[in-house]
Enzyme design. Sequence first.
Site, PDB file in Angstrom:
ATOM      1  N   SER A 114       0.793  -1.224   0.000  1.00  0.00           N
ATOM      2  CA  SER A 114       0.000   0.000   0.000  1.00  0.00           C
ATOM      3  C   SER A 114       0.826   1.274   0.000  1.00  0.00           C
ATOM      4  CB  SER A 114      -0.933   0.005   1.215  1.00  0.00           C
ATOM      5  OG  SER A 114      -0.198  -0.058   2.427  1.00  0.00           O
ATOM      6  N   HIS A 170      -5.180  -3.687  -2.615  1.00  0.00           N
ATOM      7  CA  HIS A 170      -4.838  -2.705  -3.635  1.00  0.00           C
ATOM      8  C   HIS A 170      -4.616  -3.321  -5.017  1.00  0.00           C
ATOM      9  CE1 HIS A 170      -4.436   0.569  -0.704  1.00  0.00           C
ATOM     10  NE2 HIS A 170      -3.984  -0.367   0.104  1.00  0.00           N
ATOM     11  N   LYS A 198     -11.885   0.233  -2.051  1.00  0.00           N
ATOM     12  CA  LYS A 198     -10.823   0.858  -2.851  1.00  0.00           C
ATOM     13  C   LYS A 198     -11.258   0.863  -4.313  1.00  0.00           C
ATOM     14  CE  LYS A 198      -7.395  -0.022   0.675  1.00  0.00           C
ATOM     15  NZ  LYS A 198      -8.339  -0.570   1.696  1.00  0.00           N
TER      16      LYS A 198
END
Length: 394
Positions: free
Chosen positions: A182, A210, A242
């Site tokens: 990240s 991610h 996300k």
Amino acid sequence: MSRPELRQRLVARCEERLRQSLLRRTRSVEAAEATAIWIDGRRYIAFCSNDYLGLARHPELILALQRAAAASGVGSTASALISGHHREHALLEEELAAWTGRERALLFTSGYAANLGVLQALLARGDLCVQDKLNHASLLDAAALAGAELKRYPHGDVDGAARQLDSRPQAAALLATDGVFSMDGDVAPLRELAALAQRQQALLLVDDAHGLGVLGPRGAGSLIAAGLDQRQAPLLMGTLGKALGSVGAFIAGEAELIDGIAQFARTHIYTTALPPALAAATRAALRLASGDEARRERLQARIARFRAGADQLGLPLLPSATAIQPLRLGAADTVLQVSEALQQRGLLVGAIRPPTVPQGQARLRIALSAEHTDEQIDRLLQALSEVLATTAHA
């Protein structure tokens, strides 16, 4: 005997963070559209969001949320194992499992809760948990909560991971890694780690917060991109807040594993389930993320443009092919100064400082979205060039 006073200790710690340029503060966003947000009446272009595909404000998600809220209300009203598991949750779990090529998926309220619950369900005192040194804090905290022995290996070092597993060959072992890191934006050596876990009879868990939605065919994540199935990589944790633009998380894998986790993960058992309307919105996001390859292509074009421009300007980017583009500046006060100067120019970029990253490795975490325009990226590059030149001569 004089007992230490907790309030005073906490205040002193905050004061020390302020002196070291490490104190963090929240901003209240008043409005948002695409890549722009308003704070204190001023419009900024945000390069600090994890909305990599630009789905958080997509009309289809908003409509799905509104329709489901009208039908089922706002809250789920109970934990999943009581009466909080609605039809929308069940459908979302089925669709997440199918998308990621796994037998079953289990929803959690956040990625942090998922990692804490999964490791607490799997590990016990005396077990071994081996992790990359740059793993997300939730994975590190989860090992401590479970009571297992945590051993960390140098970032991306498969041989280092093997040495840590070899140190306790008789212990039950979990090998855990981020898929995409990240704060660095690089991808873990997943194929090599999967092979190591199989040789060592360790269970592999990949936190793909991610990578999901961004990497691999149909955006199914870093494991699919690496060609790994649920036999080679038994546990996948993915977040919904996300690239999918919603909220929550899930763990996916073989049915036997996921059913066991559902029985023993305290962060699943003792938490009110996600609102069913959010599950409905996430299903809409999943349809878009898996079916709209053009979004990922636009994101890749934005990444390529930014990196090419940064290279021409000599900006010291870390090597990353993902939406996370870190610009390491070293000192916490320097990165804070640069971030504030960019904000004065109408650009929001996260100033990442210890303890989120190691001492001396403070950085700007530049997060790109498919919704950023070429003009916005060029504007950021120009501003970075000007601000860093001014900082260097300060």
